[in-house]
Motif scaffolding. Structure first.
Motif, mmCIF file in Angstrom:
data_model
loop_
_atom_site.group_PDB
_atom_site.id
_atom_site.type_symbol
_atom_site.label_atom_id
_atom_site.label_comp_id
_atom_site.label_asym_id
_atom_site.label_seq_id
_atom_site.Cartn_x
_atom_site.Cartn_y
_atom_site.Cartn_z
ATOM 1 N N VAL A 191 0.848 -1.201 0.000
ATOM 2 C CA VAL A 191 0.000 0.000 0.000
ATOM 3 C C VAL A 191 0.879 1.245 0.000
ATOM 4 C CG1 VAL A 191 -1.690 1.305 1.348
ATOM 5 C CG2 VAL A 191 -1.941 -1.171 1.077
ATOM 6 N N LEU A 192 1.938 1.168 0.801
ATOM 7 C CA LEU A 192 2.867 2.292 0.912
ATOM 8 C C LEU A 192 3.599 2.527 -0.416
ATOM 9 C CD1 LEU A 192 3.636 4.062 3.298
ATOM 10 C CD2 LEU A 192 5.549 2.558 3.737
ATOM 11 N N LEU A 193 4.047 1.434 -1.023
ATOM 12 C CA LEU A 193 4.797 1.545 -2.283
ATOM 13 C C LEU A 193 3.892 2.083 -3.397
ATOM 14 C CD1 LEU A 193 6.800 -1.838 -2.267
ATOM 15 C CD2 LEU A 193 7.222 0.257 -0.995
ATOM 16 N N GLY A 194 2.687 1.527 -3.470
ATOM 17 C CA GLY A 194 1.744 1.954 -4.506
ATOM 18 C C GLY A 194 1.365 3.418 -4.342
ATOM 19 N N GLY A 195 1.184 3.822 -3.084
ATOM 20 C CA GLY A 195 0.834 5.208 -2.804
ATOM 21 C C GLY A 195 1.910 6.169 -3.279
ATOM 22 N N ALA A 196 3.172 5.759 -3.110
ATOM 23 C CA ALA A 196 4.282 6.625 -3.504
ATOM 24 C C ALA A 196 4.387 6.768 -5.025
ATOM 25 C CB ALA A 196 5.594 6.074 -2.931
ATOM 26 N N LEU A 197 3.748 5.860 -5.764
ATOM 27 C CA LEU A 197 3.793 5.952 -7.232
ATOM 28 C C LEU A 197 2.742 6.919 -7.774
ATOM 29 C CD1 LEU A 197 4.298 2.206 -8.243
ATOM 30 C CD2 LEU A 197 5.940 4.064 -8.555
ATOM 31 N N ARG A 198 1.794 7.300 -6.913
ATOM 32 C CA ARG A 198 0.683 8.148 -7.366
ATOM 33 C C ARG A 198 1.137 9.452 -8.023
ATOM 34 N NH1 ARG A 198 -4.853 7.106 -8.162
ATOM 35 N NH2 ARG A 198 -5.099 8.805 -9.613
ATOM 36 N N PRO A 199 2.044 10.209 -7.368
ATOM 37 C CA PRO A 199 2.435 11.487 -7.976
ATOM 38 C C PRO A 199 3.034 11.321 -9.373
ATOM 39 C CG PRO A 199 3.189 11.363 -5.710
ATOM 40 C CD PRO A 199 2.672 9.997 -6.068
ATOM 41 N N TRP A 200 3.725 10.198 -9.603
ATOM 42 C CA TRP A 200 4.365 9.984 -10.896
ATOM 43 C C TRP A 200 3.387 9.417 -11.926
ATOM 44 C CZ3 TRP A 200 8.170 5.434 -12.180
ATOM 45 C CH2 TRP A 200 8.635 5.581 -13.496
#
Lengths: 104, 238
Positions: free
Chosen positions: B95-104
């Motif tokens: 969830v954390l990793l996927g969330g960090a991809l959101r801005p990109w």
């Protein structure tokens, strides 16, 4: 009944695991568009991988005794020294086999 | 979150190949991890097809290993619900990793992003984030790291399984230590000082206590959740 379960049970379980995993892979991306993660939630998720490892390994050490303890210690020490998972596991397994052969 | 000013990433074959090539260095250790899973799966009575299928459709090593810990091969509906819940909790870190991809990846259409998120993994994510931080804007790179790792993961499960199935007495040869040794090795790069490791200690102690009372998977999950919750309340300053 048991025949059907033993034939389809594992496949059903694997598919269930696949769906569950895909949900976790997509949930964060989806959530971020709607609610930002708080610092606390972030810290909790960061602490999760190490906690899973500890919660899995420590009961095994307690159950399997001294050879397991020596094997894990050797694997961890090797990983610290060489940063090589393969070497760490190979040495851990060898230490377990060796200490059992010695009757520990 | 306003993404309108950000240029949407592109998808190119060059990007995919670049991501795959950058992944080559981590493939040997990944292959060993998958082979270790294959060996454990063989000892737990999975068929070669089931083990390989699990690597292909789940593709999440830690949860695959944890699943093997309580695997009996017999599943009632309650058992299916349990393995679903446990897999989800073990993989919550995604969830954390996927969330960090959101801005990109956020500016891309959903139908392009969600299928490629199937390939999300810890190490592939780390490489993609580094690539992005260095100014890269080709989503193909992220997909490439995932494709390379996924392929190696599936293939390497097979020889591991065959080796594991060939050993009659895994305990004598220490093969029951494959998973714990791998997991302990995983802890080393996660080390961020003793303050953070306190949550691991809590997880371990809760699990050891519960393991006396329950069997199967639950002591792992409850222990891990206890550590995770404790981690949420431990400050970063150290």
């Amino acid at each position: 009944m048991t025949g059907t379960e033993s034939l389809y049970g594992p496949i059903a379980a694997i598919l269930a695991m696949a769906i569950a995993t895909f949900l976790t892979r997509t949930a964060g991306f989806w959530l971020m568009a709607h609610v930002p993660l708080t610092v606390r939630v972030r810290r909790m998720l960061e602490a999760l991988p190490g906690s899973i490892v500890a919660a899995t390994v420590l009961p095994i050490i307690v159950k399997s005794g001294l050879p397991a303890m020596l094997a894990i210690a050797a694997a961890a020490a090797l990983m610290v020294a060489r940063r090589n998972e393969f070497l760490a596991v190979a040495v851990g397994v060898a230490v377990a086999a060796g200490s059992r052969a010695l009757g520990l | 979150m306003q993404d309108s000013a950000i240029i949407a990433p592109r998808w190119t074959l060059t990007g995919i190949i670049e991501g795959m090539r950058a992944s080559l260095v981590v493939l040997p250790s990944l292959a060993m991890f998958a082979a270790g899973f294959g060996a454990v799966a063989a000892q737990k009575g999975l068929t070669l097809f089931e083990a390989t299928m699990m690597s292909a459709v789940v593709y999440a090593g830690v949860s695959q290993f944890v699943a093997m810990e309580g695997w009996t091969g017999q599943f009632t509906l309650a058992g299916l619900a349990t393995i679903t819940a446990i897999t989800m909790i073990v993989n919550l870190r995604f969830v954390l990793l996927g969330g960090a991809l959101r801005p990109w990846l956020g500016p891309l259409p959903a139908w392009q992003v969600y299928p490629s998120l199937f390939f999300l993994s810890d190490a592939g994510w780390l490489m993609a984030m580094r690539y992005r931080a260095e100014g890269g804007n080709d989503a193909g790179y992220f997909l490439g790291t995932g494709l390379a790792r996924w392929t190696a993961w599936i293939i390497a499960t097979v020889p591991g399984y065959l080796a594991g199935a060939a050993v009659a007495d895994p305990h004598r040869f220490g093969l029951d230590m494959i998973m714990p040794a791998f997991f302990s090795a995983l802890l080393v790069p996660l080390w961020r000082g003793p303050r953070r490791a306190l949550s691991w200690l809590i997880a371990g102690l809760v699990a050891v206590t519960l393991a006396q009372l329950t069997s199967g998977w639950w002591f792992i999950v409850i222990g891990a959740l206890a550590g995770s919750i404790a981690g949420g309340w431990i400050d970063d300053r150290d």
